[in-house]
Enzyme design. Structure first.
Site, PDB file in Angstrom:
ATOM      1  N   THR A  25       0.853  -1.183   0.000  1.00 19.78           N
ATOM      2  CA  THR A  25       0.000   0.000   0.000  1.00 19.78           C
ATOM      3  C   THR A  25       0.897   1.243   0.000  1.00 19.78           C
ATOM      4  O   THR A  25       2.075   1.168   0.332  1.00 19.78           O
ATOM      5  CB  THR A  25      -0.904   0.026   1.245  1.00 19.78           C
ATOM      6  N   GLU A 172      -6.088  -2.581  -1.102  1.00 22.84           N
ATOM      7  CA  GLU A 172      -6.654  -3.806  -0.564  1.00 22.84           C
ATOM      8  C   GLU A 172      -7.831  -4.344  -1.381  1.00 22.84           C
ATOM      9  O   GLU A 172      -8.258  -5.485  -1.178  1.00 22.84           O
ATOM     10  CB  GLU A 172      -7.118  -3.574   0.879  1.00 22.84           C
ATOM     11  N   LYS A 264     -10.830  16.043  14.588  1.00 22.03           N
ATOM     12  CA  LYS A 264     -11.703  16.051  15.766  1.00 22.03           C
ATOM     13  C   LYS A 264     -11.371  17.289  16.595  1.00 22.03           C
ATOM     14  O   LYS A 264     -10.337  17.352  17.252  1.00 22.03           O
ATOM     15  CB  LYS A 264     -11.497  14.775  16.575  1.00 22.03           C
ATOM     16  N   TRP A 269     -16.571  16.701  14.512  1.00 21.64           N
ATOM     17  CA  TRP A 269     -15.728  16.141  13.457  1.00 21.64           C
ATOM     18  C   TRP A 269     -15.777  17.072  12.259  1.00 21.64           C
ATOM     19  O   TRP A 269     -16.855  17.447  11.793  1.00 21.64           O
ATOM     20  CB  TRP A 269     -16.212  14.749  13.045  1.00 21.64           C
TER      21      TRP A 269
END
Length: 373
Positions: A25, A172, A264, A269
């Site tokens: 990745t 993935e 946050k 958020w």
């Protein structure tokens, strides 16, 4: 090399579940991890992706008469699976080497390229080059992935003849699991969503994990080389993407932010993607990236990095006023107004062209860059 080969060569048969590929990745927000895929998984991904792309609305689809040119590194996630599709369909394929905008535009014109894919950074370069030369480069359909497609950029691309639509996936997932589409009556923003699941893909939102998007499909990687990481990836029998998402009424997936990128602050958020789209839509802004940095009082605070566009110079004050104006209307939280806006010549990139937010967070040290901001 092909001419030197033996057309009668007898390939050994093997189990379709044998490992075909392995790579790492990109590690945009965490450490790189090794993934792997079987021959069976590559075939299933190819069939599902080809079926989807072939059945997109006219102008967003692919047929064997199209000319395909990738604009991402071939080593990354099977080049998004398109070389398998193009070869299966017998399409003409054009491989550009380095992604220089002048070279890409010349190949598009000389070879009749009609379908490509890239990250938003490359699209930005191509659009700017086309506008600088007053070229209409259409028809040219581009699947955009790697990071969110800003609506302002999609609109600019359409003005020079490029139909840009978002696809969604990750290392993935092999990678494509959703693809956007639009109808003539839709706004350009419809094509900026992550889009609709491919055949055999099941999407769900895990509200217990903050609205994380989870997936099931027969070609998703079985795990990482580290067992503990594999267990976390497939916790509960579904692949956890690490992306916060919503599913719209029509069934399309919309990515809100990365779990590791969401900021946050003050008990709320803040979506870095939403802030980046807002900043990018402002005149004089070519690119924008937003990261959260630790704050003793609020937990985290957003910091923006902006690359100016050519032309009149945009100021920090003008951008801040634009964000504050959106906050005053309730479109975004007042906590989302960045503590500082840092102008830079270019955003740091990973090897596949994604914005390297880890590097930005390391750079965004309050005492170093933003004292007194």
């Amino acid at each position: 090399m092909i001419k030197a080969g033996d057309p009668g060569f007898a390939f050994d048969d093997f189990d379709e579940n044998a490992i075909a590929t392995t790579f790492h990745t990109t590690g945009t927000t965490g450490d790189p991890k090794q993934v792997f895929f079987s021959h069976r998984q590559l075939v299933l991904h190819t069939l599902a992706a080809a079926t989807t792309i072939a059945n997109q609305p006219v102008g967003q689809n692919v047929t064997r008469r199209d000319v395909y040119m990738p604009m991402t590194p071939m080593f990354h996630v099977h080049a998004w699976g398109m070389p398998f599709i193009a070869t299966m369909l017998g399409m003409k394929q054009v491989y550009p080497g380095r992604y220089d905008p002048a070279t890409l535009l010349a190949l598009k014109r000389n070879e009749g390229v009609t379908y490509s894919y890239c990250v938003p950074t490359i699209l930005r370069m191509v659009v700017d080059a086309a506008k600088a030369n007053a070229w209409d480069v259409g028809p040219w359909t581009m699947m955009i992935g790697g990071s969110a497609l800003p609506e302002a950029l999609a609109q600019e691309a359409e003005e020079v003849g490029i139909i840009a639509l978002s696809g969604y996936g990750m290392s993935e997932t092999g990678p494509v699991v959703t693809l956007a589409r639009s109808q003539p009556e839709d706004t350009v923003g419809v094509r900026c969503r992550a889009g609709f699941p491919l055949p055999l893909v099941e999407v769900a939102i895990d509200q217990a994990r903050g609205g994380e998007l989870t997936l099931r499909a027969p070609w998703l990687t079985q795990g990482y080389s580290q067992q503990h990481a594999s267990d976390a990836l497939w916790d509960g029998g579904r692949l956890h993407t690490g992306d916060i998402a919503e599913i719209d009424a029509d069934g399309a997936v919309r990515i809100v932010d990365r779990l590791k990128d969401v900021i946050k602050t003050g008990g709320e958020w803040v979506s870095s993607i939403e802030l980046e789209a807002l900043l990018t839509a402002e005149p004089g802004v070519a690119e924008a990236a937003v990261v959260g940095i630790p704050d003793a009082r609020w937990g985290e605070r957003p910091i923006a990095f902006v690359v100016r566009a050519a032309g009149p110079t945009v100021s920090e004050e003008a951008l801040r006023e634009a964000v504050v104006a959106r906050a005053l209307t309730g479109a975004i939280s007042r906590y989302a107004v960045p503590d500082a806006i840092h102008f830079c010549d270019a955003l740091p990139r990973t090897s596949v062209g994604k914005v390297d937010k880890k590097a930005l967070k390391e750079t965004a040290h309050p005492s170093a860059l933003f004292a007194g901001a």
